[in-house]
Design an enzyme around this catalytic site. Structure first.
Site, PDB file in Angstrom:
ATOM      1  N   LYS A 104      34.303  17.127   5.659  1.00  0.00           N
ATOM      2  CA  LYS A 104      34.124  16.667   7.042  1.00  0.00           C
ATOM      3  C   LYS A 104      34.969  17.482   8.002  1.00  0.00           C
ATOM      4  O   LYS A 104      34.578  17.677   9.154  1.00  0.00           O
ATOM      5  CB  LYS A 104      34.436  15.173   7.171  1.00  0.00           C
ATOM      6  CG  LYS A 104      33.325  14.302   6.610  1.00  0.00           C
ATOM      7  CD  LYS A 104      33.390  12.894   7.129  1.00  0.00           C
ATOM      8  CE  LYS A 104      32.277  12.037   6.563  1.00  0.00           C
ATOM      9  NZ  LYS A 104      32.421  10.616   6.854  1.00  0.00           N
ATOM     10  N   LYS A 154      22.524  11.611   6.143  1.00  0.00           N
ATOM     11  CA  LYS A 154      21.918  11.430   7.463  1.00  0.00           C
ATOM     12  C   LYS A 154      22.357  12.524   8.431  1.00  0.00           C
ATOM     13  O   LYS A 154      21.731  12.739   9.451  1.00  0.00           O
ATOM     14  CB  LYS A 154      22.142  10.041   8.060  1.00  0.00           C
ATOM     15  CG  LYS A 154      23.377   9.321   7.668  1.00  0.00           C
ATOM     16  CD  LYS A 154      23.336   7.826   8.044  1.00  0.00           C
ATOM     17  CE  LYS A 154      24.313   7.057   7.185  1.00  0.00           C
ATOM     18  NZ  LYS A 154      24.258   5.642   7.250  1.00  0.00           N
ATOM     19  N   LYS A 202      23.615  16.643  -1.622  1.00  0.00           N
ATOM     20  CA  LYS A 202      23.240  15.223  -1.547  1.00  0.00           C
ATOM     21  C   LYS A 202      22.453  14.932  -0.258  1.00  0.00           C
ATOM     22  O   LYS A 202      22.680  15.607   0.764  1.00  0.00           O
ATOM     23  CB  LYS A 202      24.498  14.354  -1.681  1.00  0.00           C
ATOM     24  CG  LYS A 202      25.033  13.816  -0.413  1.00  0.00           C
ATOM     25  CD  LYS A 202      26.160  12.851  -0.559  1.00  0.00           C
ATOM     26  CE  LYS A 202      26.752  12.739   0.836  1.00  0.00           C
ATOM     27  NZ  LYS A 202      27.755  11.794   1.079  1.00  0.00           N
TER      28      LYS A 202
HETATM   29  P1  TYM Z   1      28.452   5.679   3.477  1.00  0.00           P
HETATM   30  O1  TYM Z   1      28.205   4.885   4.701  1.00  0.00           O
HETATM   31  O2  TYM Z   1      28.521   7.166   3.590  1.00  0.00           O
HETATM   32  O3  TYM Z   1      27.379   5.350   2.376  1.00  0.00           O
HETATM   33  C1  TYM Z   1      27.091   4.012   1.966  1.00  0.00           C
HETATM   34  C2  TYM Z   1      26.792   3.978   0.482  1.00  0.00           C
HETATM   35  O4  TYM Z   1      25.688   4.851   0.182  1.00  0.00           O
HETATM   36  C3  TYM Z   1      26.047   5.732  -0.887  1.00  0.00           C
HETATM   37  N1  TYM Z   1      25.340   7.011  -0.693  1.00  0.00           N
HETATM   38  C4  TYM Z   1      24.552   7.576  -1.608  1.00  0.00           C
HETATM   39  N2  TYM Z   1      24.193   7.191  -2.852  1.00  0.00           N
HETATM   40  C5  TYM Z   1      23.339   8.000  -3.532  1.00  0.00           C
HETATM   41  N3  TYM Z   1      22.837   9.153  -3.021  1.00  0.00           N
HETATM   42  C6  TYM Z   1      23.171   9.587  -1.797  1.00  0.00           C
HETATM   43  N4  TYM Z   1      22.641  10.705  -1.307  1.00  0.00           N
HETATM   44  C7  TYM Z   1      24.067   8.780  -1.022  1.00  0.00           C
HETATM   45  N5  TYM Z   1      24.581   8.883   0.228  1.00  0.00           N
HETATM   46  C8  TYM Z   1      25.367   7.796   0.403  1.00  0.00           C
HETATM   47  C9  TYM Z   1      27.555   5.887  -0.772  1.00  0.00           C
HETATM   48  O5  TYM Z   1      28.123   6.296  -1.994  1.00  0.00           O
HETATM   49  C10 TYM Z   1      27.977   4.491  -0.354  1.00  0.00           C
HETATM   50  O6  TYM Z   1      28.145   3.667  -1.485  1.00  0.00           O
HETATM   51  N6  TYM Z   1      33.381   5.104   2.980  1.00  0.00           N
HETATM   52  C11 TYM Z   1      32.092   4.493   2.720  1.00  0.00           C
HETATM   53  C12 TYM Z   1      31.928   3.129   3.381  1.00  0.00           C
HETATM   54  C13 TYM Z   1      33.020   2.190   3.029  1.00  0.00           C
HETATM   55  C14 TYM Z   1      33.210   1.548   1.775  1.00  0.00           C
HETATM   56  C15 TYM Z   1      34.355   0.742   1.932  1.00  0.00           C
HETATM   57  C16 TYM Z   1      32.498   1.573   0.571  1.00  0.00           C
HETATM   58  C17 TYM Z   1      34.022   1.776   3.862  1.00  0.00           C
HETATM   59  N7  TYM Z   1      34.822   0.901   3.189  1.00  0.00           N
HETATM   60  C18 TYM Z   1      34.861  -0.036   0.870  1.00  0.00           C
HETATM   61  C19 TYM Z   1      32.997   0.783  -0.486  1.00  0.00           C
HETATM   62  C20 TYM Z   1      34.151   0.011  -0.333  1.00  0.00           C
HETATM   63  C21 TYM Z   1      30.998   5.390   3.261  1.00  0.00           C
HETATM   64  O7  TYM Z   1      31.225   6.190   4.141  1.00  0.00           O
HETATM   65  O8  TYM Z   1      29.770   5.157   2.750  1.00  0.00           O
END
Ligand code: TYM
Length: 338
Positions: A120, A205, A202
């Site tokens: 990032k 968005k 991966k």
């Molecule tokens: P975020 O918002 O980027 O993504 C949400 C969830 O989607 C999963 N994910 C994917 N899984 C498979 N293939 C992909 N291409 C893909 N892109 C995203 C992510 O692994 C995630 O599980 N930091 C976290 C949000 C968060 C969080 C937490 C998660 C904040 N606090 C506490 C768990 C526990 C995030 O940015 O996810």
């Protein structure tokens, strides 16, 4: 006053998603789709991680819209406010408070090693803010605040979860056992859904090419069009094999939404070309997502109901987190507030 209906015998799940636009098929297959069924077996707490989202620049008007959308989408994907606690992270100030305490048990070096921070900061070179750096500490606070046992996530969040365990362990060693060490809950298939245009990356968005990413609110024809344009290879056989990243990704997606195994898919499409397969994947995904789109349109038009759900969700979350945070403050040595 909201009431928590959690069973004492069940383990606790926590997870969250950032409201940075409509969920992608990656978010859905890797994480959110799995959250609903977990409600049977576990006590579940799910949040819209709006605090995390401002680590990159956001338009405030859009952020508010996206946050409400994300909340409605979680429900449309099967999360029920009567069974689980569903809320906005910013509505419970204990997350930020615990994050501060935990940041004092986190080393600069550990945070510097986080691959998502490195990625990032490259992507947003003009805005490498302190929040981007301490992001994983807030994520650790999200999880540890409720003493969650399991965290259902995609593979890209695994490193953050390992850090959360290390922080918890360090705190426990220093102040005496308190935090549960959370385990990741990563699906065997779909943990990393790849870009349709660059299948070694991966699906995300933030991808600039709109054909690379399926959004779960995309219309059927858009979904089919994107799959038809998916990058594959020069072979013609629908077969799961090393080096066939594009086809492997499509087979993974198709397998999850139809329940067909890889062997069955290979048989079903033997003698047929990639064109037929891509069309089938597009149709299967669009049909699978149809009920989510329908339920979402119903919910997003019922703002009063959404508000009731997220207000009660935050109240319930705070009932649990208040107890835990007070115990943490005592352990650390702060004078009791009351
Ligand atoms: P975020 O918002 O980027 O993504 C949400 C969830 O989607 C999963 N994910 C994917 N899984 C498979 N293939 C992909 N291409 C893909 N892109 C995203 C992510 O692994 C995630 O599980 N930091 C976290 C949000 C968060 C969080 C937490 C998660 C904040 N606090 C506490 C768990 C526990 C995030 O940015 O996810």
């Amino acid at each position: 006053m909201a009431e928590i209906t959690f069973s004492k015998d069940k383990k606790l799940i926590f997870s969250a998603i950032q409201p940075t636009g409509t969920f992608t098929l990656g978010n859905y297959l890797g994480a959110v789709k799995n959250w609903g069924p977990l409600q049977e077996e576990f006590n579940c707490i799910y949040a819209v991680a709006d605090l995390h989202s401002i680590t990159v620049k956001q338009d405030p008007v859009k952020l508010r819209q996206n946050s409400l959308q994300a909340y409605a989408l979680m429900m449309a994907c099967g999360l029920a406010p009567e069974r689980s606690i569903l809320f906005f992270q910013s509505h419970n100030r204990h997350h930020a408070e615990l994050s501060w305490v935990l940041s004092c048990s986190t080393q600069f070096g550990e945070l510097s090693r986080m691959t998502q921070f490195k990625d990032k900061s490259q992507k947003h070179a003009d805005n490498i803010n302190a929040g981007l750096f301490t992001y994983p500490v807030l994520m650790a606070a999200d999880i540890l605040l409720y003493n969650a046992d399991f965290v259902p996530i995609g593979a890209d969040q695994k490193q953050h979860l390992e850090l959360a365990r290390n922080i918890a362990q360090r705190f426990n060693q220093r102040y005496g056992d308190f935090f549960t060490l959370p385990d990741p809950y990563i699906p065997k298939v779909g943990a990393k859904v790849m870009s349709l245009q660059e299948p070694t990356k991966k699906m995300s968005k933030s991808d600039e090419n709109p054909n690379a990413c399926i959004l779960i609110l995309d219309e059927k024809d858009a979904i089919i069009r994107k799959f038809k344009r998916a990058v594959t290879d020069s072979d013609t056989e629908v077969r799961y094999a090393e080096g066939k990243d594009g086809i492997n990704n499509l087979m993974t997606i198709y397998s999850i939404v139809t329940g067909r195994s890889f062997e069955e898919i290979e048989k079903d499409f033997s003698g047929k070309g990639y064109g037929d397969f891509k069309l089938a994947v597009g149709e299967a995904v669009a049909d699978h997502l149809e009920p989510v789109r329908t339920e979402f349109s119903r919910l997003i038009n019922d703002k009063a109901y959404l508000k009731k759900c997220y207000t009660e969700g935050a109240e319930k979350a705070m009932m649990i987190s208040q107890r835990n945070l007070s115990k943490v403050y005592r352990k650390v040595g702060f004078v009791d507030a009351r």
